[in-house]
Design an enzyme around this catalytic site. Structure first.
Site, mmCIF file in Angstrom:
data_model
loop_
_atom_site.group_PDB
_atom_site.id
_atom_site.type_symbol
_atom_site.label_atom_id
_atom_site.label_comp_id
_atom_site.label_asym_id
_atom_site.label_seq_id
_atom_site.Cartn_x
_atom_site.Cartn_y
_atom_site.Cartn_z
ATOM 1 C CB SER A 253 -0.963 -0.020 1.166
ATOM 2 O OG SER A 253 -0.147 0.198 2.306
ATOM 3 C CE LYS A 254 -2.046 6.456 -2.755
ATOM 4 N NZ LYS A 254 -3.500 7.204 -2.737
ATOM 5 N NE ARG A 255 0.414 0.690 6.150
ATOM 6 C CZ ARG A 255 1.130 -0.310 6.476
ATOM 7 N NH1 ARG A 255 2.426 -0.342 7.209
ATOM 8 N NH2 ARG A 255 0.814 -1.663 5.934
ATOM 9 N N GLY A 257 5.268 2.929 -0.031
ATOM 10 C CA GLY A 257 6.035 3.770 -1.022
ATOM 11 C C GLY A 257 5.042 4.023 -2.054
#
Ligand code: GLU
Length: 491
Positions: A253-255, A257
Protein backbone atom coordinates in the site's frame (compact mmCIF):
# COMPACT_ATOMS: atom_id res chain seq x y z
CA UNK A 1 -12.96 -29.42 -26.29
CA UNK A 2 -10.58 -26.62 -27.13
CA UNK A 3 -12.09 -23.25 -26.28
CA UNK A 4 -10.17 -20.31 -27.71
CA UNK A 5 -8.37 -18.34 -25.03
CA UNK A 6 -10.06 -15.03 -24.27
CA UNK A 7 -9.03 -13.13 -21.18
CA UNK A 8 -9.80 -9.71 -19.84
CA UNK A 9 -8.44 -7.03 -17.58
CA UNK A 10 -11.35 -5.25 -15.94
CA UNK A 11 -10.27 -2.18 -13.99
CA UNK A 12 -12.65 0.16 -12.24
CA UNK A 13 -11.69 3.74 -13.12
CA UNK A 14 -11.75 4.93 -9.53
CA UNK A 15 -8.04 5.64 -9.21
CA UNK A 16 -4.71 5.30 -10.93
CA UNK A 17 -3.36 1.99 -12.22
CA UNK A 18 -1.85 0.23 -9.21
CA UNK A 19 1.22 -1.94 -9.73
CA UNK A 20 -0.85 -4.91 -8.54
CA UNK A 21 -3.43 -4.13 -11.22
CA UNK A 22 -0.65 -3.81 -13.76
CA UNK A 23 0.61 -7.27 -12.83
CA UNK A 24 -2.91 -8.69 -13.27
CA UNK A 25 -3.12 -6.97 -16.66
CA UNK A 26 0.32 -8.31 -17.55
CA UNK A 27 -0.53 -11.94 -16.68
CA UNK A 28 -3.70 -11.72 -18.73
CA UNK A 29 -1.83 -10.14 -21.61
CA UNK A 30 0.99 -12.70 -21.50
CA UNK A 31 -1.38 -15.61 -21.29
CA UNK A 32 -3.34 -14.32 -24.28
CA UNK A 33 -0.20 -13.72 -26.34
CA UNK A 34 1.26 -17.03 -25.33
CA UNK A 35 -1.85 -18.98 -26.23
CA UNK A 36 -2.64 -17.10 -29.42
CA UNK A 37 -5.70 -15.75 -27.63
CA UNK A 38 -7.46 -12.42 -27.25
CA UNK A 39 -6.83 -9.84 -24.54
CA UNK A 40 -9.88 -7.72 -23.73
CA UNK A 41 -9.91 -4.47 -21.78
CA UNK A 42 -13.23 -3.87 -20.05
CA UNK A 43 -13.98 -0.81 -17.98
CA UNK A 44 -16.03 -1.53 -14.86
CA UNK A 45 -17.53 1.89 -14.37
CA UNK A 46 -20.94 1.08 -12.93
CA UNK A 47 -20.15 3.16 -9.87
CA UNK A 48 -20.76 6.53 -11.49
CA UNK A 49 -20.01 8.43 -8.30
CA UNK A 50 -16.51 7.01 -7.99
CA UNK A 51 -15.54 6.62 -11.65
CA UNK A 52 -13.71 9.59 -13.13
CA UNK A 53 -12.41 10.54 -16.55
CA UNK A 54 -9.03 11.33 -15.00
CA UNK A 55 -8.56 7.83 -13.69
CA UNK A 56 -9.77 6.36 -16.97
CA UNK A 57 -7.17 8.45 -18.80
CA UNK A 58 -4.54 7.44 -16.24
CA UNK A 59 -5.33 3.74 -16.75
CA UNK A 60 -5.13 4.04 -20.55
CA UNK A 61 -1.88 6.04 -20.28
CA UNK A 62 -0.22 3.54 -17.99
CA UNK A 63 -1.34 0.55 -20.07
CA UNK A 64 -0.01 2.18 -23.21
CA UNK A 65 3.24 3.21 -21.57
CA UNK A 66 3.73 -0.37 -20.40
CA UNK A 67 3.01 -1.58 -23.91
CA UNK A 68 0.12 -3.81 -22.83
CA UNK A 69 -2.00 -3.37 -25.92
CA UNK A 70 -5.48 -4.83 -25.90
CA UNK A 71 -7.17 -6.58 -28.82
CA UNK A 72 -10.70 -5.60 -27.90
CA UNK A 73 -11.95 -2.74 -25.79
CA UNK A 74 -12.06 1.03 -25.65
CA UNK A 75 -10.53 2.68 -28.68
CA UNK A 76 -10.21 -0.53 -30.66
CA UNK A 77 -13.75 -1.89 -30.47
CA UNK A 78 -14.52 -5.55 -31.04
CA UNK A 79 -17.45 -7.89 -31.59
CA UNK A 80 -18.65 -7.91 -27.96
CA UNK A 81 -18.84 -4.18 -27.21
CA UNK A 82 -19.57 -1.84 -25.71
CA UNK A 83 -16.64 -2.41 -23.37
CA UNK A 84 -17.76 0.07 -20.75
CA UNK A 85 -20.14 -1.43 -18.20
CA UNK A 86 -21.94 1.89 -17.91
CA UNK A 87 -23.11 1.35 -21.49
CA UNK A 88 -24.33 -2.21 -20.96
CA UNK A 89 -27.22 -1.70 -18.60
CA UNK A 90 -29.78 -3.30 -20.88
CA UNK A 91 -27.70 -6.51 -20.93
CA UNK A 92 -27.81 -6.75 -17.13
CA UNK A 93 -31.53 -5.95 -17.03
CA UNK A 94 -32.40 -8.77 -19.43
CA UNK A 95 -30.48 -11.41 -17.49
CA UNK A 96 -31.68 -10.21 -14.09
CA UNK A 97 -35.24 -10.50 -15.37
CA UNK A 98 -34.52 -14.03 -16.58
CA UNK A 99 -33.26 -14.96 -13.13
CA UNK A 100 -36.42 -13.59 -11.50
CA UNK A 101 -38.60 -15.48 -13.95
CA UNK A 102 -36.73 -18.68 -13.27
CA UNK A 103 -37.33 -18.16 -9.54
CA UNK A 104 -33.60 -17.74 -8.90
CA UNK A 105 -33.83 -14.08 -7.94
CA UNK A 106 -36.46 -11.95 -6.28
CA UNK A 107 -37.33 -8.30 -5.79
CA UNK A 108 -36.29 -6.87 -2.45
CA UNK A 109 -38.11 -3.86 -1.06
CA UNK A 110 -36.11 -3.36 2.12
CA UNK A 111 -34.79 0.17 2.46
CA UNK A 112 -31.19 1.02 3.27
CA UNK A 113 -32.27 2.25 6.71
CA UNK A 114 -34.13 -0.98 7.49
CA UNK A 115 -31.19 -3.09 6.38
CA UNK A 116 -28.82 -1.05 8.49
CA UNK A 117 -31.03 -1.41 11.55
CA UNK A 118 -31.22 -5.18 11.15
CA UNK A 119 -27.50 -5.43 10.58
CA UNK A 120 -26.94 -3.64 13.87
CA UNK A 121 -29.27 -5.99 15.70
CA UNK A 122 -27.49 -9.01 14.25
CA UNK A 123 -24.15 -7.59 15.28
CA UNK A 124 -25.49 -7.07 18.83
CA UNK A 125 -26.56 -10.71 18.92
CA UNK A 126 -23.06 -11.62 17.79
CA UNK A 127 -24.23 -12.95 14.42
CA UNK A 128 -22.45 -12.35 11.14
CA UNK A 129 -24.41 -9.68 9.27
CA UNK A 130 -26.40 -11.28 6.50
CA UNK A 131 -29.59 -10.46 4.67
CA UNK A 132 -32.45 -12.17 6.53
CA UNK A 133 -34.25 -13.07 3.30
CA UNK A 134 -37.33 -11.20 4.40
CA UNK A 135 -38.44 -10.47 0.83
CA UNK A 136 -37.64 -13.93 -0.49
CA UNK A 137 -40.90 -15.42 0.72
CA UNK A 138 -43.26 -12.68 -0.46
CA UNK A 139 -46.10 -13.96 -2.61
CA UNK A 140 -46.90 -12.58 -6.06
CA UNK A 141 -49.72 -10.34 -4.85
CA UNK A 142 -47.57 -8.79 -2.14
CA UNK A 143 -44.75 -8.24 -4.57
CA UNK A 144 -47.03 -6.47 -6.97
CA UNK A 145 -48.49 -4.30 -4.22
CA UNK A 146 -45.05 -3.26 -3.03
CA UNK A 147 -43.74 -2.75 -6.54
CA UNK A 148 -46.38 -0.08 -7.06
CA UNK A 149 -44.89 1.89 -4.16
CA UNK A 150 -41.45 2.18 -5.70
CA UNK A 151 -38.61 0.39 -7.43
CA UNK A 152 -37.08 -2.72 -5.91
CA UNK A 153 -33.61 -4.17 -5.88
CA UNK A 154 -33.15 -7.70 -7.21
CA UNK A 155 -31.51 -10.28 -4.99
CA UNK A 156 -30.08 -13.60 -5.95
CA UNK A 157 -31.70 -16.54 -4.12
CA UNK A 158 -28.81 -18.64 -2.92
CA UNK A 159 -28.97 -22.31 -2.05
CA UNK A 160 -29.05 -22.93 1.73
CA UNK A 161 -26.88 -25.95 1.67
CA UNK A 162 -24.08 -27.57 -0.17
CA UNK A 163 -20.83 -26.10 -1.25
CA UNK A 164 -19.48 -24.38 -4.31
CA UNK A 165 -16.05 -25.30 -5.46
CA UNK A 166 -13.78 -24.89 -8.42
CA UNK A 167 -10.41 -26.00 -9.64
CA UNK A 168 -8.33 -22.83 -9.53
CA UNK A 169 -5.37 -22.77 -11.92
CA UNK A 170 -3.19 -21.21 -9.21
CA UNK A 171 -4.65 -22.51 -5.95
CA UNK A 172 -6.04 -25.90 -6.88
CA UNK A 173 -9.40 -26.89 -5.43
CA UNK A 174 -11.16 -24.09 -3.54
CA UNK A 175 -14.51 -24.64 -1.82
CA UNK A 176 -16.98 -22.40 0.01
CA UNK A 177 -19.98 -23.47 2.08
CA UNK A 178 -23.04 -21.93 0.49
CA UNK A 179 -24.54 -21.10 3.86
CA UNK A 180 -21.86 -18.51 4.55
CA UNK A 181 -22.95 -16.58 1.47
CA UNK A 182 -25.65 -13.96 1.41
CA UNK A 183 -28.65 -13.47 -0.88
CA UNK A 184 -26.73 -10.66 -2.52
CA UNK A 185 -28.12 -7.87 -4.67
CA UNK A 186 -27.61 -8.30 -8.40
CA UNK A 187 -29.33 -5.12 -9.56
CA UNK A 188 -29.86 -2.14 -7.26
CA UNK A 189 -33.19 -0.36 -7.03
CA UNK A 190 -31.84 2.41 -9.28
CA UNK A 191 -31.09 -0.13 -12.01
CA UNK A 192 -27.33 -0.32 -11.53
CA UNK A 193 -25.89 -3.85 -11.48
CA UNK A 194 -23.55 -4.92 -8.70
CA UNK A 195 -19.99 -5.96 -9.49
CA UNK A 196 -20.57 -9.72 -9.18
CA UNK A 197 -23.53 -9.69 -11.52
CA UNK A 198 -22.14 -7.36 -14.18
CA UNK A 199 -18.91 -9.30 -14.14
CA UNK A 200 -20.65 -12.63 -14.79
CA UNK A 201 -22.90 -11.26 -17.53
CA UNK A 202 -19.95 -9.62 -19.28
CA UNK A 203 -17.53 -12.50 -18.87
CA UNK A 204 -20.18 -14.75 -20.35
CA UNK A 205 -21.19 -12.47 -23.20
CA UNK A 206 -17.59 -11.62 -24.02
CA UNK A 207 -16.83 -15.36 -24.08
CA UNK A 208 -14.08 -15.08 -21.52
CA UNK A 209 -12.34 -18.44 -21.11
CA UNK A 210 -10.08 -17.64 -18.13
CA UNK A 211 -10.54 -15.12 -15.37
CA UNK A 212 -7.12 -14.19 -14.06
CA UNK A 213 -7.35 -11.72 -11.17
CA UNK A 214 -6.07 -10.87 -7.71
CA UNK A 215 -7.01 -13.22 -4.90
CA UNK A 216 -8.75 -10.38 -3.09
CA UNK A 217 -11.64 -11.47 -5.31
CA UNK A 218 -11.64 -15.06 -4.16
CA UNK A 219 -14.74 -14.71 -1.99
CA UNK A 220 -16.61 -13.31 -5.00
CA UNK A 221 -15.91 -16.40 -7.06
CA UNK A 222 -18.42 -18.80 -5.42
CA UNK A 223 -21.08 -16.11 -5.86
CA UNK A 224 -20.17 -15.77 -9.51
CA UNK A 225 -20.10 -19.54 -10.06
CA UNK A 226 -23.57 -19.85 -8.52
CA UNK A 227 -24.76 -17.14 -10.90
CA UNK A 228 -23.34 -19.00 -13.89
CA UNK A 229 -25.16 -22.11 -12.76
CA UNK A 230 -28.43 -20.28 -12.19
CA UNK A 231 -28.22 -18.67 -15.61
CA UNK A 232 -27.42 -22.02 -17.22
CA UNK A 233 -24.05 -20.85 -18.45
CA UNK A 234 -20.73 -22.55 -18.63
CA UNK A 235 -18.32 -20.52 -16.49
CA UNK A 236 -14.69 -19.66 -17.22
CA UNK A 237 -11.67 -21.15 -15.49
CA UNK A 238 -10.41 -19.08 -12.58
CA UNK A 239 -6.85 -18.23 -11.66
CA UNK A 240 -6.43 -16.19 -8.48
CA UNK A 241 -3.07 -14.55 -8.27
CA UNK A 242 -1.68 -13.82 -4.79
CA UNK A 243 -1.41 -10.27 -3.55
CA UNK A 244 1.79 -8.27 -3.69
CA UNK A 245 3.23 -7.56 -0.25
CA UNK A 246 5.33 -4.73 1.09
CA UNK A 247 8.66 -5.37 2.82
CA UNK A 248 6.91 -5.83 6.20
CA UNK A 249 4.73 -8.64 4.88
CA UNK A 250 1.49 -6.66 4.80
CA UNK A 251 -0.39 -5.97 1.60
CA UNK A 252 1.45 -3.45 -0.61
CA UNK A 253 0.00 0.00 0.00
CA UNK A 254 0.98 3.64 -0.06
CA UNK A 255 2.55 3.19 3.35
CA UNK A 256 5.30 1.21 1.62
CA UNK A 257 5.95 3.84 -1.03
CA UNK A 258 4.68 4.53 -4.51
CA UNK A 259 2.04 2.11 -5.78
CA UNK A 260 0.98 3.64 -9.07
CA UNK A 261 2.49 2.75 -12.42
CA UNK A 262 2.60 6.48 -13.22
CA UNK A 263 4.81 7.13 -10.19
CA UNK A 264 7.32 4.52 -11.34
CA UNK A 265 7.34 6.14 -14.74
CA UNK A 266 8.03 9.51 -13.14
CA UNK A 267 10.80 8.01 -11.04
CA UNK A 268 12.57 7.02 -14.23
CA UNK A 269 11.93 3.28 -14.53
CA UNK A 270 11.67 1.71 -17.95
CA UNK A 271 8.42 -0.02 -18.86
CA UNK A 272 10.35 -3.12 -19.90
CA UNK A 273 12.01 -3.33 -16.47
CA UNK A 274 8.81 -2.73 -14.53
CA UNK A 275 7.07 -5.45 -16.55
CA UNK A 276 9.97 -7.83 -16.03
CA UNK A 277 9.88 -7.14 -12.31
CA UNK A 278 6.09 -7.52 -12.03
CA UNK A 279 6.15 -10.74 -14.07
CA UNK A 280 8.46 -12.29 -11.50
CA UNK A 281 6.23 -11.32 -8.58
CA UNK A 282 4.38 -14.61 -8.68
CA UNK A 283 5.70 -16.32 -11.79
CA UNK A 284 9.05 -17.87 -12.58
CA UNK A 285 10.45 -19.44 -15.68
CA UNK A 286 13.11 -21.86 -14.46
CA UNK A 287 13.72 -20.30 -11.08
CA UNK A 288 17.06 -18.93 -12.31
CA UNK A 289 16.67 -16.56 -15.23
CA UNK A 290 15.63 -13.14 -14.05
CA UNK A 291 15.98 -10.82 -17.01
CA UNK A 292 13.37 -11.01 -19.72
CA UNK A 293 12.20 -8.76 -22.49
CA UNK A 294 8.47 -8.47 -23.06
CA UNK A 295 8.80 -10.60 -26.19
CA UNK A 296 10.51 -13.33 -24.15
CA UNK A 297 7.84 -13.16 -21.49
CA UNK A 298 5.17 -13.52 -24.16
CA UNK A 299 6.87 -16.66 -25.38
CA UNK A 300 7.77 -18.24 -22.03
CA UNK A 301 4.90 -17.34 -19.71
CA UNK A 302 2.83 -20.26 -18.41
CA UNK A 303 -0.18 -19.67 -16.22
CA UNK A 304 0.46 -23.01 -14.49
CA UNK A 305 3.76 -21.63 -13.23
CA UNK A 306 2.15 -18.81 -11.27
CA UNK A 307 2.70 -19.69 -7.63
CA UNK A 308 0.22 -19.42 -4.79
CA UNK A 309 2.56 -17.69 -2.35
CA UNK A 310 2.45 -13.93 -2.10
CA UNK A 311 5.57 -12.11 -3.28
CA UNK A 312 7.28 -9.11 -1.77
CA UNK A 313 7.78 -5.92 -3.75
CA UNK A 314 11.51 -5.38 -3.42
CA UNK A 315 12.50 -1.95 -4.67
CA UNK A 316 16.21 -2.74 -4.65
CA UNK A 317 15.58 -5.58 -7.03
CA UNK A 318 13.56 -3.33 -9.30
CA UNK A 319 16.43 -0.81 -9.28
CA UNK A 320 18.90 -3.50 -10.20
CA UNK A 321 16.66 -4.82 -12.94
CA UNK A 322 16.10 -1.34 -14.32
CA UNK A 323 19.86 -0.76 -14.44
CA UNK A 324 20.24 -4.02 -16.34
CA UNK A 325 17.52 -3.10 -18.83
CA UNK A 326 19.11 0.32 -19.35
CA UNK A 327 22.50 -1.22 -19.88
CA UNK A 328 21.18 -3.58 -22.53
CA UNK A 329 19.75 -0.78 -24.63
CA UNK A 330 21.76 0.55 -27.56
CA UNK A 331 23.38 3.81 -26.49
CA UNK A 332 21.36 5.84 -28.97
CA UNK A 333 18.15 4.53 -27.40
CA UNK A 334 19.38 5.31 -23.90
CA UNK A 335 20.18 8.85 -25.01
CA UNK A 336 16.77 9.26 -26.60
CA UNK A 337 15.00 8.03 -23.46
CA UNK A 338 17.03 10.28 -21.20
CA UNK A 339 16.32 13.39 -23.24
CA UNK A 340 12.62 12.53 -23.42
CA UNK A 341 12.56 11.95 -19.70
CA UNK A 342 14.33 15.20 -18.92
CA UNK A 343 11.94 17.11 -21.15
CA UNK A 344 8.94 15.48 -19.49
CA UNK A 345 10.36 16.51 -16.15
CA UNK A 346 10.42 20.10 -17.32
CA UNK A 347 14.10 20.60 -18.12
CA UNK A 348 14.60 22.99 -20.97
CA UNK A 349 17.08 21.32 -23.29
CA UNK A 350 16.38 23.60 -26.24
CA UNK A 351 19.77 25.29 -26.00
CA UNK A 352 21.56 21.96 -25.70
CA UNK A 353 22.69 19.97 -28.70
CA UNK A 354 21.90 16.25 -29.02
CA UNK A 355 25.65 15.67 -28.49
CA UNK A 356 25.36 17.38 -25.13
CA UNK A 357 22.77 14.85 -23.91
CA UNK A 358 24.86 12.05 -25.39
CA UNK A 359 27.84 13.33 -23.42
CA UNK A 360 25.76 13.50 -20.23
CA UNK A 361 24.63 9.90 -20.69
CA UNK A 362 28.18 8.73 -21.36
CA UNK A 363 29.52 10.69 -18.40
CA UNK A 364 27.05 9.02 -16.03
CA UNK A 365 27.70 5.62 -17.56
CA UNK A 366 26.86 2.62 -15.41
CA UNK A 367 25.86 4.81 -12.50
CA UNK A 368 22.59 5.26 -14.33
CA UNK A 369 20.12 2.83 -12.76
CA UNK A 370 17.06 4.91 -13.54
CA UNK A 371 16.44 7.67 -16.07
CA UNK A 372 16.12 10.04 -13.11
CA UNK A 373 19.81 9.43 -12.37
CA UNK A 374 20.45 11.76 -15.30
CA UNK A 375 18.81 14.45 -13.19
CA UNK A 376 20.63 13.49 -10.03
CA UNK A 377 24.12 13.01 -11.44
CA UNK A 378 23.63 15.68 -14.09
CA UNK A 379 22.03 18.33 -11.85
CA UNK A 380 25.26 20.36 -11.80
CA UNK A 381 25.04 20.78 -15.57
CA UNK A 382 21.28 20.97 -16.00
CA UNK A 383 20.94 23.80 -13.51
CA UNK A 384 22.61 27.11 -14.03
CA UNK A 385 22.75 27.75 -10.32
CA UNK A 386 25.16 25.54 -8.46
CA UNK A 387 23.85 23.74 -5.41
CA UNK A 388 26.74 23.25 -3.03
CA UNK A 389 26.52 20.39 -0.55
CA UNK A 390 27.61 21.47 2.92
CA UNK A 391 29.96 18.55 3.43
CA UNK A 392 31.55 19.09 0.01
CA UNK A 393 32.15 22.74 0.80
CA UNK A 394 33.64 21.83 4.18
CA UNK A 395 36.14 19.55 2.45
CA UNK A 396 37.21 22.39 0.17
CA UNK A 397 37.47 24.84 3.04
CA UNK A 398 40.05 22.60 4.70
CA UNK A 399 42.47 23.01 1.82
CA UNK A 400 44.77 25.94 2.49
CA UNK A 401 45.70 26.35 -1.16
CA UNK A 402 42.19 25.94 -2.64
CA UNK A 403 41.48 29.54 -3.69
CA UNK A 404 44.86 30.03 -5.25
CA UNK A 405 44.70 26.78 -7.20
CA UNK A 406 41.14 27.26 -8.38
CA UNK A 407 41.95 30.77 -9.60
CA UNK A 408 45.01 29.52 -11.39
CA UNK A 409 42.98 26.75 -13.00
CA UNK A 410 40.35 29.25 -14.13
CA UNK A 411 43.03 31.42 -15.71
CA UNK A 412 44.56 28.49 -17.53
CA UNK A 413 41.25 27.25 -18.86
CA UNK A 414 40.36 30.70 -20.02
CA UNK A 415 43.33 30.49 -22.30
CA UNK A 416 42.36 27.03 -23.51
CA UNK A 417 40.59 27.77 -26.78
CA UNK A 418 40.12 24.10 -27.55
CA UNK A 419 38.21 23.12 -24.38
CA UNK A 420 38.12 19.46 -25.33
CA UNK A 421 38.42 16.44 -23.03
CA UNK A 422 42.07 16.12 -24.13
CA UNK A 423 43.04 19.76 -23.76
CA UNK A 424 41.31 20.01 -20.38
CA UNK A 425 43.21 17.04 -19.07
CA UNK A 426 46.46 18.45 -20.41
CA UNK A 427 45.91 21.83 -18.73
CA UNK A 428 44.90 20.28 -15.45
CA UNK A 429 47.94 18.03 -15.28
CA UNK A 430 50.28 20.85 -16.34
CA UNK A 431 48.98 23.08 -13.58
CA UNK A 432 49.27 20.34 -10.97
CA UNK A 433 52.88 19.69 -12.01
CA UNK A 434 53.69 23.39 -12.01
CA UNK A 435 52.32 23.87 -8.49
CA UNK A 436 53.71 20.64 -7.15
CA UNK A 437 50.32 19.16 -6.15
CA UNK A 438 48.89 15.82 -7.08
CA UNK A 439 46.54 15.91 -10.07
CA UNK A 440 44.01 13.99 -7.97
CA UNK A 441 43.97 16.72 -5.33
CA UNK A 442 43.43 19.43 -7.87
CA UNK A 443 40.69 17.41 -9.51
CA UNK A 444 39.00 16.89 -6.13
CA UNK A 445 38.90 20.64 -5.52
CA UNK A 446 37.67 21.39 -9.02
CA UNK A 447 34.97 18.77 -8.60
CA UNK A 448 33.56 20.48 -5.53
CA UNK A 449 33.77 23.89 -7.17
CA UNK A 450 32.03 22.70 -10.34
CA UNK A 451 29.46 20.20 -9.11
CA UNK A 452 28.99 21.08 -5.45
CA UNK A 453 29.65 17.43 -4.57
CA UNK A 454 32.56 15.19 -3.81
CA UNK A 455 31.34 12.50 -6.18
CA UNK A 456 30.54 13.22 -9.80
CA UNK A 457 31.10 12.00 -13.34
CA UNK A 458 34.65 12.35 -14.68
CA UNK A 459 35.98 15.87 -14.17
CA UNK A 460 36.78 16.53 -17.82
CA UNK A 461 33.28 15.46 -18.86
CA UNK A 462 31.96 17.72 -16.12
CA UNK A 463 33.85 20.66 -17.60
CA UNK A 464 32.84 19.87 -21.13
CA UNK A 465 29.19 19.59 -20.07
CA UNK A 466 29.34 22.91 -18.27
CA UNK A 467 31.16 24.63 -21.14
CA UNK A 468 33.94 27.22 -20.76
CA UNK A 469 31.85 30.05 -19.34
CA UNK A 470 30.18 28.18 -16.53
CA UNK A 471 33.35 26.25 -15.73
CA UNK A 472 35.48 29.35 -15.34
CA UNK A 473 32.78 31.26 -13.45
CA UNK A 474 32.26 28.43 -10.96
CA UNK A 475 35.99 28.01 -10.35
CA UNK A 476 36.29 31.73 -9.67
CA UNK A 477 33.20 31.84 -7.51
CA UNK A 478 34.44 28.98 -5.36
CA UNK A 479 37.79 30.74 -4.99
CA UNK A 480 36.23 34.00 -3.88
CA UNK A 481 33.80 32.29 -1.53
CA UNK A 482 36.75 30.47 -0.01
CA UNK A 483 38.59 33.77 0.51
CA UNK A 484 35.58 35.47 2.03
CA UNK A 485 35.25 32.63 4.47
CA UNK A 486 38.92 32.93 5.52
CA UNK A 487 39.81 36.63 5.49
CA UNK A 488 43.13 36.08 7.22
CA UNK A 489 44.34 33.77 4.53
CA UNK A 490 44.46 36.68 2.15
CA UNK A 491 47.76 38.05 3.41
N1 GLU B 1 -13.34 -4.24 -11.46
C1 GLU B 1 -12.77 -5.28 -10.66
C2 GLU B 1 -11.53 -4.74 -9.98
O1 GLU B 1 -11.00 -3.73 -10.41
C3 GLU B 1 -12.44 -6.47 -11.52
C4 GLU B 1 -12.33 -7.74 -10.82
C5 GLU B 1 -12.29 -8.90 -11.78
O2 GLU B 1 -11.30 -9.02 -12.48
O3 GLU B 1 -13.26 -9.65 -11.81
O4 GLU B 1 -11.07 -5.27 -9.00
Amino acid sequence: MNTPVRVRFAPSPTGYLHVGGARTALYNYLFARNQGGVFVLRIEDTDAARSTDESLAAIFDSMKWLGLSWDEGPGVGGPFGPYFQSQRRDHYGIHAQALVEAGRAYPCFCTAAELEERRKQMAERGEAPKYDRRCRGLDAAERERRARQGPAAIRFALPDQGETDWDDVVRGNVAFQNQVLDDFVVVRSDGRPTYNFACVVDDHEMQISHVIRGDDHISNTPRQILLYQALGWHGPRFAHVPMILGADGSRLSKRHGATSVAAYREMGYLPSALLNFLALLGWSYDGTQELFTLAELERLFRLERVGSNASVFNLEKLDWMNGQHLKRLPESERIRLVSEYLKERGWDLSSRSPEWTAMLVRAIGDRMKKLSDAEVHGAFALRDRLEMEESAWASLRERSNAAELLDALAARLEADREFSLESLEREMRALAAERGVKAGELIGMARVALTGRTVSPGIFEVMALLGPERTIARLEQAASRWREASPRARV
